[in-house]
Design a protein around this motif. Structure first.
Motif, PDB file in Angstrom:
ATOM      1  N   HIS A   5      55.033  11.831   3.525  1.00 56.16           N
ATOM      2  CA  HIS A   5      55.542  10.985   2.454  1.00 56.16           C
ATOM      3  C   HIS A   5      54.742  11.174   1.168  1.00 56.16           C
ATOM      4  O   HIS A   5      55.304  11.297   0.068  1.00 56.16           O
ATOM      5  CB  HIS A   5      55.504   9.518   2.884  1.00 56.16           C
ATOM      6  CG  HIS A   5      56.455   9.194   3.996  1.00 56.16           C
ATOM      7  ND1 HIS A   5      56.321   8.085   4.809  1.00 56.16           N
ATOM      8  CD2 HIS A   5      57.557   9.840   4.441  1.00 56.16           C
ATOM      9  CE1 HIS A   5      57.300   8.068   5.695  1.00 56.16           C
ATOM     10  NE2 HIS A   5      58.051   9.132   5.500  1.00 56.16           N
ATOM     11  N   GLU A   6      53.420  11.204   1.296  1.00 59.22           N
ATOM     12  CA  GLU A   6      52.590  11.391   0.103  1.00 59.22           C
ATOM     13  C   GLU A   6      52.752  12.796  -0.459  1.00 59.22           C
ATOM     14  O   GLU A   6      52.786  12.991  -1.680  1.00 59.22           O
ATOM     15  CB  GLU A   6      51.120  11.126   0.421  1.00 59.22           C
ATOM     16  CG  GLU A   6      50.240  11.216  -0.817  1.00 59.22           C
ATOM     17  CD  GLU A   6      48.772  10.903  -0.552  1.00 59.22           C
ATOM     18  OE1 GLU A   6      47.941  11.214  -1.428  1.00 59.22           O
ATOM     19  OE2 GLU A   6      48.461  10.364   0.529  1.00 59.22           O
ATOM     20  N   GLU A  14      57.142   1.828   0.738  1.00 57.94           N
ATOM     21  CA  GLU A  14      58.297   1.670   1.609  1.00 57.94           C
ATOM     22  C   GLU A  14      59.410   0.964   0.832  1.00 57.94           C
ATOM     23  O   GLU A  14      59.166   0.099  -0.001  1.00 57.94           O
ATOM     24  CB  GLU A  14      57.909   0.850   2.848  1.00 57.94           C
ATOM     25  CG  GLU A  14      56.917   1.562   3.764  1.00 57.94           C
ATOM     26  CD  GLU A  14      57.533   2.766   4.440  1.00 57.94           C
ATOM     27  OE1 GLU A  14      58.755   2.767   4.645  1.00 57.94           O
ATOM     28  OE2 GLU A  14      56.788   3.708   4.755  1.00 57.94           O
ATOM     29  N   PRO A  20      53.237   8.788  13.278  1.00 60.29           N
ATOM     30  CA  PRO A  20      52.966   8.030  12.048  1.00 60.29           C
ATOM     31  C   PRO A  20      51.919   8.666  11.137  1.00 60.29           C
ATOM     32  O   PRO A  20      52.068   8.652   9.915  1.00 60.29           O
ATOM     33  CB  PRO A  20      52.501   6.670  12.579  1.00 60.29           C
ATOM     34  CG  PRO A  20      53.147   6.545  13.915  1.00 60.29           C
ATOM     35  CD  PRO A  20      53.172   7.940  14.479  1.00 60.29           C
ATOM     36  N   THR A  21      50.861   9.223  11.731  1.00 56.55           N
ATOM     37  CA  THR A  21      49.812   9.849  10.910  1.00 56.55           C
ATOM     38  C   THR A  21      50.385  10.985  10.077  1.00 56.55           C
ATOM     39  O   THR A  21      50.087  11.109   8.882  1.00 56.55           O
ATOM     40  CB  THR A  21      48.692  10.409  11.819  1.00 56.55           C
ATOM     41  OG1 THR A  21      48.254   9.396  12.699  1.00 56.55           O
ATOM     42  CG2 THR A  21      47.530  10.908  10.981  1.00 56.55           C
ATOM     43  N   SER A  69      52.968   9.747   7.341  1.00 55.30           N
ATOM     44  CA  SER A  69      52.290   9.242   6.146  1.00 55.30           C
ATOM     45  C   SER A  69      51.864  10.387   5.234  1.00 55.30           C
ATOM     46  O   SER A  69      52.012  10.320   4.003  1.00 55.30           O
ATOM     47  CB  SER A  69      51.066   8.412   6.568  1.00 55.30           C
ATOM     48  OG  SER A  69      50.359   7.946   5.437  1.00 55.30           O
ATOM     49  N   HIS A 123      44.115  11.971   4.425  1.00 53.31           N
ATOM     50  CA  HIS A 123      44.629  11.286   5.610  1.00 53.31           C
ATOM     51  C   HIS A 123      43.793  11.582   6.850  1.00 53.31           C
ATOM     52  O   HIS A 123      44.256  11.369   7.979  1.00 53.31           O
ATOM     53  CB  HIS A 123      46.079  11.710   5.854  1.00 53.31           C
ATOM     54  CG  HIS A 123      47.038  11.199   4.818  1.00 53.31           C
ATOM     55  ND1 HIS A 123      47.832  10.095   5.010  1.00 53.31           N
ATOM     56  CD2 HIS A 123      47.295  11.635   3.555  1.00 53.31           C
ATOM     57  CE1 HIS A 123      48.554   9.877   3.925  1.00 53.31           C
ATOM     58  NE2 HIS A 123      48.245  10.798   3.025  1.00 53.31           N
TER      59      HIS A 123
END
Length: 702
Positions: A250-251, A3, A243-244, A247, A305
């Motif tokens: 982002h990766e 972040e 959010p899951t 994430s 994830h």
């Protein structure tokens, strides 16, 4: 990615795992770099000395970044990517070791080709195949392996992959587009097709995926009643990303950027759990390679994830399926040839290229349809979230008017941009595009490119773009042949006259209405457009004489290579249908029917116990439930028997085309009948009895 990452870190991260032009300048002498650029940009021959120098630089760079192996990365006719890893390490006699990677190992590999699809191009015992370095697509590092994009061919040189014909199609498009541009006094160094493949996909929880054998084996749910809430509230599209998933995104971005893949846009799609990733436009060959890496990375990152990425076109019945919108354009180093500018009518060059595309899509509409014909995409096309299987072109009001004026010999209007006033002083006035977006059109003009929306989400986009490049190149060739001897003073009039003829011959392909309505199917038939609704109906178009002539005359595919594509796709369709029918029968027998029978038994024992106790209640509702359960079990048994019968008949057919037709028009309806019977029981069997996660369980999670 952490972040609060700094912009400098973000830009420095891009392309760190790619042997790019910038890296070449750091690791190669100037003269070697110049010679390699000549090979990449102008197709000049690559000699062994140059290859040795490049191989040494690649190895040095890769070792510095932790790579231990190298692999020729290629695209066999199976549609996925393949790679065989070889270590850089070579042992010495004295017990030590060195690292080695030669120019010969860079430019040519020899994989065992015996187990790859070939469509009759060679016998099974003829195992030798070759991979050849594609210098126009940069090498990259993936999981400590230096991956070298390559073409793949047989011992006799036939193309056994999807990259080779794609590169050939790009070559002929470059040649014919340059001929046309020369008529306008332009001599670009190179003309290239460009793509931006918008990739749609689903993300679901790994536990739900593992509990559904149909998802694991077939990539889609063979059973499943509609959820209590689907997509009818239209709240998921562009909604806040959970959010899951954020994430995961982002990766994924971080890994793609390191590979030099310009991932740009990400958002929630229409269906619950559905999302999209869109890149910045890139040159076609590299763009196809990038898309294949995107799909691979999506699956790997999702697994880290606790998620599973579904790329099947229709994993959930009644829920929007996933496509891969193929945005295609043609450009030189200085201009987009499909950009109409402010006045398309005055831009004769644009009109020629636009007409060429219209002619190409109309003439080879059936061939274009075959490129999106798959077992999985059959469930999506025309299902109210994807265009129908009928090929048509949407141009928008502005360009349609221009085309009609030219076709009618009244080319005297100017197309202009309107201004949109949003009615609030604080909001800016927006310049209106020269075309709206028709979401029901398979091939829509969207400003300076065409968006082909029929391509399925898990498909390799090489097939579609090979046909587009080749067909448009053939049309441009006809323009160049007709106009090259035209006197300069008559050139503009000759262009319009020729465009008038071509547009009148092919204006039937233009359609601006609702592609979903049944009236369009009737209108399309009246116009003489093909309506190939299933893969089994479409694939034989590979063998049509005009389609074989196109590829042979343009030097993209030989007749045997065309026939091999037909055989490979037909075989894959039949195998997938066999797998789905087998899975469905087995699951109905072993998972669903026993549970429904057990629940019916429980209801029956409960009824008997209550009545034995002398209760005055009629228990009508419970009796109705028992009756429905018993009727449902009967329908399931009948459905299983009917599917088994027709499936066995399909398996016994020796002719592959006839077998495909049986699967499409007899087995598939039998599968749907069985599904309906099982799905009806999901509505009344107690939740704690149902053997698998339902759509409500799968599609809604935190």
């Amino acid at each position: 990615m952490a972040e609060g990452i700094r912009v400098a870190d973000l830009t420095d991260r891009f392309g760190t795992l790619v042997f790019s032009e910038v890296v070449m300048k750091d690791y190669l002498p100037k003269d070697i770099c110049k010679r390699l650029s000549a090979t990449i940009d102008r197709g000049e021959p690559l000699d062994l000395d140059l290859a040795n120098a490049v191989a040494h630089a690649m190895k040095t760079w890769a070792l510095e970044r932790g790579a231990t192996h190298y692999a020729h990365w290629f695209q066999p006719l199976s549609g996925i990517t393949s790679e065989k890893h070889d270590g850089f390490l070579e042992p010495n006699r004295d017990g030590t070791a060195i690292t080695k990677f030669s120019g010969k190992e860079l430019i040519q590999g020899e994989p065992d080709a015996s187990s790859f699809p070939n469509g009759g191009l060679r016998a099974t015992f003829e195992a030798r195949g070759y991979t050849a370095w594609d210098a126009t697509s940069p090498a990259f590092i993936k999981a400590r392996v230096l991956c070298i994009p390559t073409a793949f061919c047989s011992y006799n040189g036939e193309a056994l992959d999807k990259k080779t014909p794609l590169l050939r199609s790009m070559k002929v498009l470059d040649e014919q587009a340059k001929r046309v541009l020369a008529l306008f006094g332009k001599t670009p160094q190179r003309v290239s097709p460009y793509v931006g493949n918008e990739q749609e996909y689903f993300l679901i929880k790994k536990e739900a995926y593992n509990a559904r054998r149909d998802l694991v084996i077939c990539g889609r749910t063979l059973f499943g009643a509609p959820p209590c809430k689907g997509q009818e509230l239209e709240e998921h599209y562009f909604g806040a990303i959970r959010p899951t998933v954020a994430s995961f995104m982002h990766e994924l971005d971080d890994e793609l950027w390191a590979l030099g893949i310009p991932a740009k846009t990400e958002h929630n799609e229409v269906a619950p759990c559905q999302h999209e990733l869109a890149p910045v436009y890139t040159e076609l060959n590299e763009g196809v390679d990038n898309n294949l890496l995107v799909m691979e990375k999506m699956k790997f990152v999702a697994s880290r994830h606790g998620l599973v990425c579904l790329l099947h076109e229709k994993p959930f019945k009644g829920i929007n399926g996933s496509g891969k919108h193929n945005n295609w354009s043609v450009a030189t180093e200085s201009e987009n040839l499909l950009d109409p500018g402010d006045s398309p009518l005055e831009n004769l060059q644009f009109i020629v290229f636009l007409t060429a595309v219209i002619e190409a899509v109309d003439t080879y509409q059936d061939l274009l349809r075959t490129t999106v014909a798959t077992c999985s995409n059959d469930h999506r096309l025309g299902a109210d979230e994807a265009p129908p299987a009928i090929m048509s072109i949407f141009l928008g009001d502005c360009l349609t008017e221009v085309v009609e004026k030219i076709a009618d010999g009244k080319a005297s209007i100017h197309a202009t941009h309107d201004i949109l006033d949003l009615g609030a002083d604080v909001l800016p006035k927006l310049e209106q595009d020269n075309t709206d977006r028709n979401r029901t059109s398979p091939f829509a003009f969207t400003g300076n490119k065409f968006e082909f929306r029929a391509l399925g989400s898990e498909s390799n986009p090489a097939d579609t773009n090979t046909v587009l490049d080749t067909a448009v190149a053939a049309s441009l060739k006809r323009f160049a042949d007709a106009l090259e001897d035209t006197p300069r003073e008559r050139f503009a009039a000759a262009v319009l006259d020729l465009c008038k003829i071509r547009l009148n011959e092919h204006r039937r392909i233009l359609f601006s209405g609702d592609g979903y309505c049944e009236a369009w199917h009737e209108e399309a038939r009246r116009r003489g457009l093909s309506d190939l609704r299933t893969t089994a109906d479409a694939l034989s178009c590979y063998l049509d004489e005009k389609n074989i002539d196109l590829f042979q005359s343009m030097g993209v595919l030989t007749a045997p290579e065309m026939h091999s594509r037909y055989e490979v796709k037909l075989e894959k369709y039949n195998k997938l249908m066999n797998i789905e029918a087998t899975t469905m029968t087995r699951e109905a027998r072993r998972a669903y029917r026993p549970v429904i029978t057990a629940y019916a038994t429980k209801v029956a024992k409960g009824l008997e116990a209550i009545r034995s106790a002398g209760a005055d209640a009629s228990m009508k509702s419970e009796q109705d439930t028992l009756n429905r359960l018993c009727q449902g079990i009967t329908e399931i048994n009948d459905g299983i028997d009917a599917l088994v019968e027709v499936h066995e008949r399909a398996e016994a057919i020796t002719d592959a085309q006839e077998q495909a037709m049986c699967y499409a028009h007899e087995v598939n309806p039998a599968m749907e009948r069985l599904r309906c019977a099982v799905d009806a029981m999901e509505e009344i069997v107690a939740a704690d009895y149902w053997p698998v996660p339902t759509y409500d369980d799968i599609l809604f999670y935190v």
